[in-house]
Structures are given as structure tokens and as C-alpha cells.
Design an enzyme around this catalytic site. Structure first.
Site, short mmCIF file in Angstrom:
data_model
loop_
_atom_site.label_atom_id
_atom_site.label_comp_id
_atom_site.label_asym_id
_atom_site.label_seq_id
_atom_site.Cartn_x
_atom_site.Cartn_y
_atom_site.Cartn_z
N THR A 81 -12.85 3.79 8.27
CA THR A 81 -12.88 3.04 9.53
C THR A 81 -12.67 3.92 10.75
OG1 THR A 81 -10.54 2.50 9.13
CG2 THR A 81 -12.16 0.85 8.50
N LYS A 141 -7.54 7.73 -2.40
CA LYS A 141 -8.95 8.06 -2.10
C LYS A 141 -9.40 9.30 -2.87
CE LYS A 141 -8.88 6.01 2.54
NZ LYS A 141 -7.44 5.67 2.62
N ARG A 175 0.16 0.65 10.66
CA ARG A 175 0.95 1.03 11.83
C ARG A 175 1.36 -0.12 12.75
NH1 ARG A 175 -2.74 6.17 13.27
NH2 ARG A 175 -4.19 4.91 12.04
N LYS A 199 0.84 -1.19 0.00
CA LYS A 199 0.00 0.00 0.00
C LYS A 199 0.88 1.25 0.00
CE LYS A 199 -2.95 2.83 2.91
NZ LYS A 199 -3.72 2.95 4.15
N ASP A 231 -13.41 14.23 -6.19
CA ASP A 231 -13.49 15.58 -6.74
C ASP A 231 -14.54 15.54 -7.84
OD1 ASP A 231 -12.81 18.28 -7.64
OD2 ASP A 231 -10.89 17.97 -6.64
N ASP A 260 -3.41 4.08 -2.59
CA ASP A 260 -4.58 4.45 -1.79
C ASP A 260 -4.61 5.97 -1.61
OD1 ASP A 260 -6.82 4.25 -0.20
OD2 ASP A 260 -5.67 3.82 1.63
#
Length: 211
Positions: free
Chosen positions: A99, A37, A190, A8, A40, A35
Site C-alpha cells: 500500500t 512477507k 499506527r 498482527k 526468497d 506478517d
């Protein structure tokens, strides 16, 4: 890392280092889940997708809440640009509900009903627009499976092993629980990247999945 084939690349890494980080991962033999996201107006998103599709990424995220036209034009742009470049088209994933958001957050934003209902509604919109899968919390994986069947690609963020903290996430699940719920791809950030020994943390996570 031989244990990982799909990496990622999120906003922080991409904005800091740009396309070269994607190219470098490709030189190592890895595939990239980009990623960013995107969200627009349809023209802006579709043109951005054209640029990103030329990088040869495997997956690319767009917010399903951007609407049907934005999504469908992004899918079309990805297919067209990849074909022109002689590359496989990236799988466009519709991001449903982040999330980090809980029921109270959605109420504050003006969304009525339950989180899971909004996730299913946004997932349906993304799939009808031609997206190849969705990004959602693993907590909604079962209801997504019931709604859309066994072939849906579900990329789950908010994956947290039992031995790690939840950080700023609210709707989390352990890797083992997520796979049992029907998730196809686990996003683990993380707990690995901020561990004192990231390789050891990754191997611990993989070992738990194999038990």
C-alpha cells in the site's frame, strides 16, 4: 484487549522478540496474524514456513511476486508441518502490491499497466498456488471481489480512520469504506499503536464501525 482477538505481529516486533511474542499472545487467548512477507527462493521460504507453522499462527504472509513454485511449496510446507504438530494449518496470504506503492512507483520498478491489474494478476497466481487469501489495498477490494467472488479472504493494509494521518501509505481507505468495498480483515496499526491512548483510539474506531 477484549475488543481484539487477532493480533498482527510484523517484522519489527518479531525480529525484536522472536517466537516468544507469538507464544505470549497465545497464552492470552489471542490468535496471531504473522506478517513477515516471506520472499526468497522456494526452498528457503518453504523451510521458513515449516518453522513458523509450528508456532500455531492463524495467518502468515508470503509475497505473491515470489512466483508460483515458491507459493505452492510454502502452502504445502504449512499444511505438512501443521499436521505433524497437530495444529490447524495457517492461512497463507499472498501479498499483492504494498500500500506504500503508487502508480509512479510501479512504473519506476518496470511494471506496466494499472495497479489494480497487477493486484488481480498476483492474486490469481497466489490462489492458483493454493493460498487461502490475499493482502491488498482496500482500494482494490471491489475489483478482487468481481474477479474471484464472495468467498475470497481479503486482508487490507493501509486502513486509516478519517481522524488519523496517512503516514507513508498511498493507497488508503477508512475502515467503514473498506468493509463496504468487500474487505474481510482490517489491518490497523499506527492510528492505534501510536495514539496517546491506544485503547481509546481502538474503541473510537470500533464505535465508528457500529454507527
Amino acid at each position: 484487549l477484549p475488543e481484539v482477538s487477532l493480533f498482527k505481529v510484523g517484522m519489527q516486533l518479531y525480529y525484536g522478540h522472536g517466537p516468544r511474542v507469538v507464544e505470549e499472545i497465545g497464552r492470552w487467548g489471542g490468535r496471531v496474524f504473522l506478517d513477515l512477507k516471506l520472499h526468497d527462493i522456494p526452498h528457503t521460504v518453504s523451510e521458513a514456513v515449516r518453522v513458523l507453522a509450528r508456532l500455531g499462527v492463524a495467518m502468515l504472509t508470503v509475497h505473491a511476486s515470489g512466483g508460483r513454485e515458491m507459493l505452492s511449496r510454502a502452502v504445502e510446507a504449512a499444511r505438512e508441518e501443521a499436521a505433524l504438530a497437530g495444529l490447524p494449518a495457517p492461512v497463507l496470504l499472498g501479498v499483492t502490491v504494498l500500500t506504500s506503492l503508487g502508480q509512479g512507483d510501479l512504473a519506476e520498478l518496470g511494471y506496466g499497466g494499472q495497479v489494480r491489474d497487477l493486484v488481480v494478476r498476483l492474486a490469481r497466481l497466489a490462489l492458483q498456488a493454493g493460498c487461502g487469501g490475499v493482502v491488498a489495498s482496500a482500494r482494490e477490494a471491489r475489483v478482487l471481489r468481481l474477479a474471484f467472488g464472495p468467498d475470497l479472504v481479503i486482508v487490507a493494509a493501509g486502513i486509516r480512520p478519517a481522524w488519523s494521518g496517512v503516514d507513508d501509505q498511498q493507497r488508503v481507505m477508512t475502515p467503514r469504506e473498506a468493509l463496504k468495498a468487500g474487505v474481510t480483515h482490517l489491518v490497523v496499526g499506527r492510528p492505534v499503536t501510536q495514539a496517546p491512548d491506544p485503547r481509546a483510539a481502538l474503541r473510537r474506531l470500533l464505535a465508528e464501525l457500529q454507527d
